[in-house]
Design a protein around this motif. Structure first.
Motif, PDB file in Angstrom:
ATOM      1  N   ALA A   1     -76.646   1.309  78.536  1.00  0.00           N
ATOM      2  CA  ALA A   1     -76.035   2.028  77.050  1.00  0.00           C
ATOM      3  C   ALA A   1     -74.743   1.510  77.046  1.00  0.00           C
ATOM      4  N   GLU A   2     -74.460   1.703  75.609  1.00  0.00           N
ATOM      5  CA  GLU A   2     -72.812   1.060  75.601  1.00  0.00           C
ATOM      6  C   GLU A   2     -72.175   2.060  74.823  1.00  0.00           C
ATOM      7  N   LEU A   3     -71.000   2.381  75.043  1.00  0.00           N
ATOM      8  CA  LEU A   3     -69.935   3.339  74.432  1.00  0.00           C
ATOM      9  C   LEU A   3     -68.479   2.579  74.180  1.00  0.00           C
ATOM     10  N   ARG A   4     -68.174   2.563  73.070  1.00  0.00           N
ATOM     11  CA  ARG A   4     -66.836   2.193  72.708  1.00  0.00           C
ATOM     12  C   ARG A   4     -65.855   2.929  71.878  1.00  0.00           C
ATOM     13  N   SER A   5     -64.689   2.959  72.186  1.00  0.00           N
ATOM     14  CA  SER A   5     -63.659   3.627  71.321  1.00  0.00           C
ATOM     15  C   SER A   5     -62.735   2.233  70.432  1.00  0.00           C
ATOM     16  N   ILE A   6     -62.482   2.870  69.240  1.00  0.00           N
ATOM     17  CA  ILE A   6     -62.226   1.801  68.534  1.00  0.00           C
ATOM     18  C   ILE A   6     -60.230   1.908  68.086  1.00  0.00           C
ATOM     19  N   SER A   7     -59.909   0.650  68.458  1.00  0.00           N
ATOM     20  CA  SER A   7     -58.464   0.534  68.544  1.00  0.00           C
ATOM     21  C   SER A   7     -57.916  -0.163  67.471  1.00  0.00           C
ATOM     22  N   ASN A   8     -58.976  -0.837  66.461  1.00  0.00           N
ATOM     23  CA  ASN A   8     -58.463  -1.552  65.291  1.00  0.00           C
ATOM     24  C   ASN A   8     -59.775  -1.914  64.193  1.00  0.00           C
ATOM     25  N   PRO A   9     -59.508  -1.893  63.101  1.00  0.00           N
ATOM     26  CA  PRO A   9     -60.441  -2.497  62.226  1.00  0.00           C
ATOM     27  C   PRO A   9     -60.750  -3.793  62.537  1.00  0.00           C
ATOM     28  N   ILE A  10     -61.896  -4.587  62.131  1.00  0.00           N
ATOM     29  CA  ILE A  10     -62.256  -5.796  62.483  1.00  0.00           C
ATOM     30  C   ILE A  10     -61.945  -6.482  61.073  1.00  0.00           C
ATOM     31  N   GLY A  11     -61.149  -7.705  61.154  1.00  0.00           N
ATOM     32  CA  GLY A  11     -60.677  -8.350  59.916  1.00  0.00           C
ATOM     33  C   GLY A  11     -59.636  -9.150  60.396  1.00  0.00           C
ATOM     34  N   PRO A  12     -58.587  -9.451  59.296  1.00  0.00           N
ATOM     35  CA  PRO A  12     -57.311 -10.200  59.858  1.00  0.00           C
ATOM     36  C   PRO A  12     -56.408  -9.625  61.147  1.00  0.00           C
TER      37      PRO A  12
END
Length: 209
Positions: A172-183
Motif C-alpha cells: 500500500a502507499e500513503l502520502r501527505s501533500i507538501s505542495n501543488p503539482i505545477g511550476p
C-alpha cells in the motif's frame, strides 16, 4: 520466524524519523533512497532479510490541484509508473502500448480498506511515480489529462510496489501533500504541514491487519 507487523519504506531519513517518533516498535521503518530504482532495490534487500506481512511506501508528495489539498493525506488505489514508456511524434506511449507489460500495480484491497477506515478523510486515487518531479504547468496539465484518477505524484511508490510484488507481500502507499503539482516553487512548499499530516496518519499503520 515470526513476521514483523509492517515494513514502512520512506525515501529520506527525515520521513523515517517522523514516523519512528510515532510508531516506535509497532513497525520497521527504513529510508531506502530517492527514486524508483533505489526504492525497489532497498525494499527488495529489506524483504530478503526478514519476513513482513505488508510493505508500505510512505512519505511526502505533490498533490494535483483540485484533487488533493496541501497538508492533506492521500491513499493510493494504484501506483503508476507515469514516465515508463517512450516518446513519439503523437505523444507519450506507456509500456502497455509498447507491449512490454504494465505500468500499474494495484494496492492490496485489505490494506487499502483498513487504511481508509482508519483515515476516513484521506483522499483516494492513483499515485504517480516519476523519476523527475514535475516543475511546469504544461507537464502538470499533461499528467492530469493522462491520469484523470491521479491525486498525487512521488518518486518511490512503484519501485516499492514492484519489490513487494516480487516477494509476494501485500503493498500500500500513503502520502501527505507538501505542495501543488505545477511550476516549481520550493519556497512555497508547506513541509511542516506535510510532516504534521504524516505523523497524524502514522498510528493507522500500526493498526493494520
Amino acid at each position: 520466524m515470526t513476521p514483523y507487523p509492517i515494513l514502512v519504506v520512506t525515501a529520506v531519513d527525515a520521513e523515517a524519523e517522523a514516523l519512528r517518533a510515532v510508531l516506535a516498535d509497532a513497525a520497521v521503518v527504513e529510508a531506502v533512497g530517492v527514486g524508483p530504482a533505489a526504492a525497489a532495490a532497498g525494499t527488495a534487500r529489506l524483504l530478503a532479510r526478514s519476513d513482513y506481512r505488508a510493505v508500505l511506501s510512505v512519505g511526502i508528495a505533490g498533490g494535483f490541484p483540485g484533487r488533493a489539498d496541501v497538508g492533506g493525506t492521500v491513499l493510493a488505489t494504484r501506483t503508476v509508473a507515469a514516465d515508463l514508456g517512450a516518446e513519439s511524434p503523437g505523444g507519450f506511449l506507456p509500456i502497455e502500448e509498447l507491449g512490454f507489460g504494465s505500468s500499474t500495480l494495484e494496492t492490496d484491497p485489505a490494506l487499502f480498506k483498513a487504511l481508509q477506515a482508519a483515515l476516513p478523510h484521506a483522499v483516494t486515487g492513483d499515485v504517480l511515480t516519476l523519476s523527475t518531479v514535475t516543475g511546469t504547468a504544461e507537464t502538470a496539465a499533461r499528467l492530469a489529462a493522462r491520469f484523470p484518477q491521479a491525486v498525487a505524484e512521488a518518486m518511490e511508490g512503484h519501485g516499492v510496489a514492484t519489490a513487494a510484488a516480487g516477494a509476494g507481500v501485500p503493498f500500500a502507499e500513503l502520502r501527505s501533500i507538501s505542495n501543488p503539482i505545477g511550476p516549481r516553487n520550493r519556497a512555497a512548499w508547506r513541509l511542516a504541514d506535510a510532516f504534521a499530516a504524516l505523523r497524524a496518519a502514522a498510528p493507522a499503520l500500526a493498526q493494520l491487519p
